[in-house]
Each structure stands twice: as structure tokens, then as C-alpha cells.
Design a protein around this motif. Structure first.
Motif, PDB file in Angstrom:
ATOM      1  N   ARG A  25      -7.808   5.501 -20.329  1.00  0.00           N
ATOM      2  CA  ARG A  25      -6.543   4.782 -20.217  1.00  0.00           C
ATOM      3  C   ARG A  25      -5.473   5.670 -19.595  1.00  0.00           C
ATOM      4  N   SER A  26      -5.425   6.968 -20.033  1.00  0.00           N
ATOM      5  CA  SER A  26      -4.461   7.892 -19.453  1.00  0.00           C
ATOM      6  C   SER A  26      -4.730   8.099 -17.967  1.00  0.00           C
ATOM      7  N   SER A  27      -5.990   8.206 -17.596  1.00  0.00           N
ATOM      8  CA  SER A  27      -6.334   8.352 -16.179  1.00  0.00           C
ATOM      9  C   SER A  27      -5.912   7.127 -15.383  1.00  0.00           C
ATOM     10  N   ALA A  28      -6.098   5.963 -15.985  1.00  0.00           N
ATOM     11  CA  ALA A  28      -5.687   4.733 -15.296  1.00  0.00           C
ATOM     12  C   ALA A  28      -4.180   4.696 -15.107  1.00  0.00           C
ATOM     13  N   ARG A  29      -3.445   5.190 -16.112  1.00  0.00           N
ATOM     14  CA  ARG A  29      -1.986   5.221 -15.973  1.00  0.00           C
ATOM     15  C   ARG A  29      -1.554   6.150 -14.860  1.00  0.00           C
ATOM     16  N   ARG A  30      -2.232   7.302 -14.752  1.00  0.00           N
ATOM     17  CA  ARG A  30      -1.883   8.226 -13.666  1.00  0.00           C
ATOM     18  C   ARG A  30      -2.126   7.587 -12.306  1.00  0.00           C
ATOM     19  N   TRP A  31      -3.255   6.925 -12.157  1.00  0.00           N
ATOM     20  CA  TRP A  31      -3.539   6.268 -10.886  1.00  0.00           C
ATOM     21  C   TRP A  31      -2.583   5.111 -10.640  1.00  0.00           C
ATOM     22  N   ALA A  32      -2.153   4.439 -11.706  1.00  0.00           N
ATOM     23  CA  ALA A  32      -1.179   3.360 -11.530  1.00  0.00           C
ATOM     24  C   ALA A  32       0.146   3.911 -11.005  1.00  0.00           C
ATOM     25  N   GLY A  33       0.542   5.090 -11.518  1.00  0.00           N
ATOM     26  CA  GLY A  33       1.760   5.718 -11.002  1.00  0.00           C
ATOM     27  C   GLY A  33       1.659   6.042  -9.527  1.00  0.00           C
ATOM     28  N   TRP A  34       0.526   6.606  -9.118  1.00  0.00           N
ATOM     29  CA  TRP A  34       0.322   6.878  -7.694  1.00  0.00           C
ATOM     30  C   TRP A  34       0.287   5.592  -6.873  1.00  0.00           C
ATOM     31  N   GLY A  35      -0.162   4.522  -7.495  1.00  0.00           N
ATOM     32  CA  GLY A  35      -0.148   3.248  -6.779  1.00  0.00           C
ATOM     33  C   GLY A  35       1.260   2.766  -6.479  1.00  0.00           C
ATOM     34  N   PHE A  36       2.204   3.067  -7.384  1.00  0.00           N
ATOM     35  CA  PHE A  36       3.591   2.678  -7.149  1.00  0.00           C
ATOM     36  C   PHE A  36       4.254   3.544  -6.077  1.00  0.00           C
ATOM     37  N   VAL A  37       4.023   4.858  -6.143  1.00  0.00           N
ATOM     38  CA  VAL A  37       4.684   5.763  -5.198  1.00  0.00           C
ATOM     39  C   VAL A  37       3.875   5.958  -3.924  1.00  0.00           C
ATOM     40  N   GLY A  38       2.630   5.488  -3.926  1.00  0.00           N
ATOM     41  CA  GLY A  38       1.785   5.692  -2.759  1.00  0.00           C
ATOM     42  C   GLY A  38       2.343   5.106  -1.470  1.00  0.00           C
ATOM     43  N   PRO A  39       2.776   3.837  -1.459  1.00  0.00           N
ATOM     44  CA  PRO A  39       3.326   3.281  -0.209  1.00  0.00           C
ATOM     45  C   PRO A  39       4.525   4.076   0.321  1.00  0.00           C
ATOM     46  N   PHE A  40       5.407   4.481  -0.598  1.00  0.00           N
ATOM     47  CA  PHE A  40       6.550   5.281  -0.139  1.00  0.00           C
ATOM     48  C   PHE A  40       6.099   6.616   0.438  1.00  0.00           C
ATOM     49  N   MET A  41       5.162   7.292  -0.249  1.00  0.00           N
ATOM     50  CA  MET A  41       4.696   8.573   0.237  1.00  0.00           C
ATOM     51  C   MET A  41       4.017   8.438   1.591  1.00  0.00           C
ATOM     52  N   ALA A  42       3.295   7.352   1.806  1.00  0.00           N
ATOM     53  CA  ALA A  42       2.637   7.142   3.093  1.00  0.00           C
ATOM     54  C   ALA A  42       3.657   6.951   4.208  1.00  0.00           C
ATOM     55  N   VAL A  43       4.670   6.121   3.946  1.00  0.00           N
ATOM     56  CA  VAL A  43       5.711   5.912   4.957  1.00  0.00           C
ATOM     57  C   VAL A  43       6.514   7.186   5.179  1.00  0.00           C
ATOM     58  N   PHE A  44       6.805   7.900   4.096  1.00  0.00           N
ATOM     59  CA  PHE A  44       7.555   9.152   4.202  1.00  0.00           C
ATOM     60  C   PHE A  44       6.800  10.175   5.052  1.00  0.00           C
ATOM     61  N   ALA A  45       5.495  10.288   4.815  1.00  0.00           N
ATOM     62  CA  ALA A  45       4.698  11.228   5.603  1.00  0.00           C
ATOM     63  C   ALA A  45       4.596  10.799   7.057  1.00  0.00           C
ATOM     64  N   LEU A  46       4.560   9.488   7.295  1.00  0.00           N
ATOM     65  CA  LEU A  46       4.388   8.992   8.660  1.00  0.00           C
ATOM     66  C   LEU A  46       5.658   9.128   9.490  1.00  0.00           C
ATOM     67  N   VAL A  47       6.817   8.801   8.897  1.00  0.00           N
ATOM     68  CA  VAL A  47       8.050   8.764   9.685  1.00  0.00           C
ATOM     69  C   VAL A  47       8.902  10.023   9.524  1.00  0.00           C
ATOM     70  N   PHE A  48       8.554  10.911   8.589  1.00  0.00           N
ATOM     71  CA  PHE A  48       9.367  12.104   8.375  1.00  0.00           C
ATOM     72  C   PHE A  48       8.566  13.390   8.539  1.00  0.00           C
ATOM     73  N   LEU A  49       7.511  13.533   7.767  1.00  0.00           N
ATOM     74  CA  LEU A  49       6.755  14.782   7.810  1.00  0.00           C
ATOM     75  C   LEU A  49       5.963  14.926   9.104  1.00  0.00           C
ATOM     76  N   ALA A  50       5.344  13.856   9.565  1.00  0.00           N
ATOM     77  CA  ALA A  50       4.534  13.935  10.783  1.00  0.00           C
ATOM     78  C   ALA A  50       5.370  14.290  12.015  1.00  0.00           C
ATOM     79  N   PRO A  51       6.555  13.671  12.246  1.00  0.00           N
ATOM     80  CA  PRO A  51       7.357  14.090  13.394  1.00  0.00           C
ATOM     81  C   PRO A  51       7.809  15.546  13.321  1.00  0.00           C
TER      82      PRO A  51
END
Length: 313
Positions: A25-51
Motif C-alpha cells: 500500500r505504501s509503495s502504491a501511494r508513492r507511485w500515486a504521488g509520482w503519477g500526480f507530479v509526473g505530467p508536470f515533471m515531463a513538461v518541465f523537463a521538455l520545455v525548461f531543462l532540455a533547452p
């Protein structure tokens, strides 16, 4: 159990797997947290870190007539630090920052205090009116003010004809920086005013009532209650203004066609990097200039934030 006999040690019950910290259950909660921040981190890496990473990669190479693109290490940075065009543009935006930002923030602070005072009739109208220039796109604002600045076809020229006197030309080399400062101030006073006004609305009215009971006047209330309550907002507005000043690009690029003698390709560092990239085809050196300006902006903003946090503490 007989009297006087020692009690047998009891073994604590084993927690079920679902309740353990390392359970599924704790592992599932950790992955759920990454699921919430994952889209933001992907966009952040694409439009900020990659350039940034790509610009850093470009800055380490140089396109030469003989041999093509070759690795030069930090040679571009050494050249940029000795480039008079970069230093002149940096000095120009630094002067713009030192003069324009305090004036803009002072006007925004006065407007916020006036609207929050409760003694201004039509406060909602003034709040919307002051904020509306921020809704005008920077390109449109620069074009509008540029035509008003014109001495042959604009408002300045009409005033000269009506008054029969010669007025200073806003688009001349001596006044063009002040003219750009006027455009930026007109555009962003309302934005900063809204930040300050929002901070003022969080102050409890009981503080004002207690100050009035103690005999404090309006100036005393402003100095002792309102301005300290806006200290965080002042720091945020100052940081945003510093970043915007170092990134000055839209206004000079638009006015360059109206004042070609006053605004050159190295008028600001961003305009210089743009000219190097799109006019001179020097992508590697343009990336170097952009990274240096990003580092300068980050350092100055961090120093201002650190000083603001120390004062607030």
C-alpha cells in the motif's frame, strides 16, 4: 499463572503487510504521488531543462569556415567575457533596472495603498483601469507608444506643431531608453499593483482598529503595518522585475524599425543573442550569450531574494 511467578514475555502482534511502511500500500501511494507530479515533471523537463542542456551543448562548439563545427570547450565563454557588445548591452539593461524598476514599484505601491485605503471613490474602477494595460500584448503596446513617440507622424509631432516649439525626441539615442522604460512601466504597474493589493487584503482589520485606538495616523499605519505586511510581495515583485529587465527584448525589437539610429543590434543582451542567431547564423555564440545572461539573472535574483528573506526574518 501462580502468584509470584514471572510473567511470560509476550510477542507483539505482527503488523499486516498492508499496514507496514514498506508494504504494497505504501509503495502504491508513492507511485500515486509520482503519477500526480509526473505530467508536470515531463513538461518541465521538455520545455525548461532540455533547452538549457541543448544550449549548453551548443556553447561548447564553434562553426568555422575551415573544418566545420568543432569542439572548442570554454573558448566561446572567454570570447563573450571580452565582447564589448555584450558588456554595453548588459550595462544598458542594468541602468534600466536601477532606474525603471524602483519607479514602477513605487507607483504600483502608491496605487495599491490608495485603493486599499477605503477613502478612494470608485476604487474598483481605478483597480481595473490600472490593471488593463497589462492585458495589452507587449508588441501592441510597443507599436502604439512608438507611433505616439514619432516626431513626424505621432503625438510628439502634433504637439510640436500645436505649440510651435521643439520637444525632445523620445526615439533619439539620448531618450530611447527612457521611452522604453515608460512603456514597460505603463504595462506592468497594474500587475505589480495587484500583487501588492492582494497582500494588503490579507492584513486583519483588527490591526488597523488597534492602531487607530492607539492614536496612530494613516502614515503611521502605512509605515508600521501595511508596508511590513507587503514585504514578501515586494520581494516577489522585485525579483520578477529584475528578471524582466534582463530579458528586455520585445520593446527594443519593435522600436528598432522606428528608431534605427538609436536601437542597434546590441542594444540589449537578448537582442544581441537574437541578432547573432538569426542574422549572423552564429548559433553557438548566441547560446553562450544566452547562458551567461541567464546566469547573471539567476545570481542577481538570488541575492535580492536572500536579502529580502533576511529582512523578513
Amino acid at each position: 499463572m501462580t502468584a509470584g511467578a514471572p510473567a511470560a514475555p509476550t510477542t507483539p502482534p505482527t503488523a499486516p503487510a498492508a499496514a507496514r511502511p514498506d508494504g504494497p500500500r505504501s509503495s502504491a501511494r508513492r507511485w500515486a504521488g509520482w503519477g500526480f507530479v509526473g505530467p508536470f515533471m515531463a513538461v518541465f523537463a521538455l520545455v525548461f531543462l532540455a533547452p538549457i542542456a541543448y544550449s549548453l551543448w551548443l556553447s561548447l562548439f564553434r562553426d568555422q569556415l575551415v573544418g566545420g563545427t568543432s569542439f572548442v570547450g570554454l573558448s566561446n565563454y572567454a570570447q563573450a567575457l571580452q565582447d564589448p557588445s555584450l558588456w554595453s548591452g548588459l550595462g544598458r539593461v542594468s541602468l534600466f533596472l536601477v532606474v525603471q524598476v524602483p519607479v514602477m514599484l513605487a507607483v504600483a505601491l502608491f496605487a495599491a495603498l490608495a485603493i486599499d485605503s477605503g477613502r478612494l471613490h470608485g476604487a474598483s474602477f481605478f483597480r481595473i483601469s490600472i490593471f488593463m494595460p497589462y492585458a495589452v500584448p507587449a508588441v501592441v503596446a510597443a507599436l502604439m507608444w512608438g507611433f505616439m513617440y514619432g516626431t513626424r507622424f505621432g503625438l510628439v509631432g502634433n504637439l510640436e506643431d500645436a505649440l510651435g516649439v521643439g520637444l525632445p525626441a523620445p526615439l533619439s539615442p539620448d531618450y530611447v531608453l527612457a521611452a522604453i522604460g515608460n512603456i514597460v512601466t505603463w504595462s506592468f504597474v497594474g500587475y505589480n499593483m495587484l500583487i501588492f493589493y492582494s497582500a494588503l487584503r490579507t492584513v486583519p482589520t483588527s490591526l488597523y482598529e488597534a492602531a487607530e485606538i492607539d492614536g496612530a495616523g494613516q502614515l503611521r499605519i502605512v509605515a508600521a503595518i501595511k508596508v511590513p505586511a507587503m514585504r514578501g510581495a515586494l520581494v516577489i515583485a522585485t525579483i520578477f522585475s529584475i528578471i524582466g529587465s534582463f530579458q528586455l527584448f520585445n520593446e527594443p525589437s519593435i522600436l528598432a524599425s522606428l528608431a534605427p539610429n538609436a536601437i542597434t543590434t546590441d542594444f540589449t543582451p537578448n537582442l544581441y543573442a537574437y541578432s547573432l542567431s538569426f542574422s549572423g547564423q552564429q548559433y553557438n555564440y548566441a547560446a553562450t550569450v544566452a547562458l551567461i545572461m541567464g546566469l547573471v539573472t539567476m545570481v542577481v535574483a538570488y541575492v535580492v531574494q536572500l536579502r529580502g528573506m533576511r529582512r523578513e526574518g
